[in-house]
Design an enzyme around this catalytic site. Structure first.
Site, short mmCIF file in Angstrom:
data_model
loop_
_atom_site.label_atom_id
_atom_site.label_comp_id
_atom_site.label_asym_id
_atom_site.label_seq_id
_atom_site.Cartn_x
_atom_site.Cartn_y
_atom_site.Cartn_z
N GLU A 12 0.82 -1.03 0.00
CA GLU A 12 0.02 0.07 -0.08
C GLU A 12 1.00 1.35 -0.06
O GLU A 12 0.43 2.39 -0.19
CB GLU A 12 -0.78 -0.11 1.13
CG GLU A 12 -2.00 -1.25 0.96
CD GLU A 12 -2.67 -1.34 2.41
OE1 GLU A 12 -4.00 -1.66 2.48
OE2 GLU A 12 -2.26 -1.39 3.53
N ASP A 199 -11.83 -6.66 -1.62
CA ASP A 199 -12.84 -7.86 -1.36
C ASP A 199 -14.31 -7.37 -0.82
O ASP A 199 -14.21 -6.37 -0.55
CB ASP A 199 -12.24 -8.73 -0.10
CG ASP A 199 -12.07 -8.35 1.00
OD1 ASP A 199 -10.86 -7.55 1.21
OD2 ASP A 199 -12.91 -7.93 1.78
N1 SAH Z 1 -2.93 -11.66 3.85
C1 SAH Z 1 -2.43 -10.20 4.24
C2 SAH Z 1 -3.32 -10.13 5.54
C3 SAH Z 1 -3.88 -8.65 5.55
S1 SAH Z 1 -4.98 -8.28 6.77
C4 SAH Z 1 -1.05 -10.90 5.15
O1 SAH Z 1 -1.08 -12.09 5.44
O2 SAH Z 1 -0.36 -10.07 5.26
C5 SAH Z 1 -5.90 -7.25 5.89
C6 SAH Z 1 -5.40 -6.08 5.51
O3 SAH Z 1 -6.28 -5.24 4.38
C7 SAH Z 1 -5.62 -4.81 6.83
O4 SAH Z 1 -4.56 -3.98 6.70
C8 SAH Z 1 -7.09 -4.20 6.45
O5 SAH Z 1 -7.05 -2.88 6.63
C9 SAH Z 1 -7.38 -4.53 5.12
N2 SAH Z 1 -8.80 -5.25 4.58
C10 SAH Z 1 -9.02 -5.50 3.37
N3 SAH Z 1 -10.17 -6.22 3.60
C11 SAH Z 1 -10.55 -6.37 4.82
C12 SAH Z 1 -11.70 -6.95 5.30
N4 SAH Z 1 -12.54 -7.65 4.60
N5 SAH Z 1 -11.90 -6.81 6.63
C13 SAH Z 1 -10.91 -6.18 7.34
N6 SAH Z 1 -9.73 -5.68 6.90
C14 SAH Z 1 -9.56 -5.73 5.64
#
Ligand code: SAH
Length: 229
Positions: A12, A199
């Site tokens: 990001e 998503d």
């Molecule tokens: N796959 C990633 C996990 C990221 S957590 C890893 O293993 O590093 C998700 C991140 O995207 C967070 O920073 C949050 O702000 C954002 N995000 C995107 N979709 C989200 C959702 N459905 N619920 C909560 N956060 C979400």
């Protein structure tokens, strides 16, 4: 105006850091702060890490150590509003922390006791600048303004999604924005949160996230670059 620009994950902030000029790097609390110029504005760009605590710590460092005068948060997010598809953009009108639950004392979900307001209002000028940049930059997706809610949870079920829509009328949910909004508000500086949908916060959210996060994050970054011009 000196801007503090936060992304939770490297994907990001990467584009923003690449775009910066005259950069000096600082390391504080395990985070790398890049201070310099971005699109002709003074800026400090940083990857905070995921979740509200990381985001809040990062935001306060930007305010206290770097004296930024506004906070911008860019990144990806789970869509809640029925009009939103993956790739669409939400710009915050306001933010709330959806995982605050003191309801046993009669408070509504998201209300933090003894705080003047638990609804953190985004700066209108920054919102309009972001919106104008969005309309220019994002031609194949919707750009909406609405409430963004944050909690220390990756939302990936219809039940949780309905809860957030019913109790907060939220457009989108993620894990950092409201924490940054909260820090901006108690420091009395303006903020805006810009999020591109990775998503739909439902059962397929984790699969969709992996597929679309990078592309969506880039859309959000490009909006930031444009709005600073
Ligand atoms: N796959 C990633 C996990 C990221 S957590 C890893 O293993 O590093 C998700 C991140 O995207 C967070 O920073 C949050 O702000 C954002 N995000 C995107 N979709 C989200 C959702 N459905 N619920 C909560 N956060 C979400």
């Amino acid at each position: 105006m000196k801007y503090g620009i936060i992304g939770a994950m490297d994907l990001e902030t990467k584009l923003l850091i690449e775009e910066m000029q005259n950069v000096t790097e600082f390391q504080i609390a395990g985070m790398h702060f890049y201070e310099g110029r971005l699109s002709n504005a003074e800026a400090v760009v940083v990857t905070s890490g995921v979740g509200k605590v990381n985001a809040a710590a990062c935001a306060q460092i930007l305010v206290t150590k770097f004296n930024v005068q506004a906070l911008i948060n860019t990144g990806v997010s789970g869509a809640l509003h029925h009009d939103l598809e993956v790739g669409d953009i939400v710009i915050s009108t306001d933010c709330m922390e959806h995982d605050v639950d003191v309801t046993v004392f009669g408070y509504k979900y998201g209300i933090i006791p003894r705080l003047e307001s638990s609804v953190f209002i985004a700066d209108n000028e920054l919102v309009e600048k972001a919106y104008a940049a969005g309309v220019l930059e994002i031609t194949d997706h919707k750009v909406l303004k609405g409430r963004i809610v944050s909690g220390d949870q990756f939302v990936s079920s219809i039940e949780k999604k309905s809860f957030l829509v019913e109790n907060f009328e939220a457009f989108t949910t993620e894990m950092e924005g409201a924490a940054i909004a909260h820090v901006a508000t108690i420091n009395q500086i303006p903020f805006v949160i810009i999020r591109a949908m990775s998503d739909k916060a439902d059962g397929s959210a984790h699969v969709s996230f992996d597929e679309f996060a990078v592309e969506s994050a880039h859309h959000s970054s490009k909006m930031v670059i444009n709005m600073l011009k």
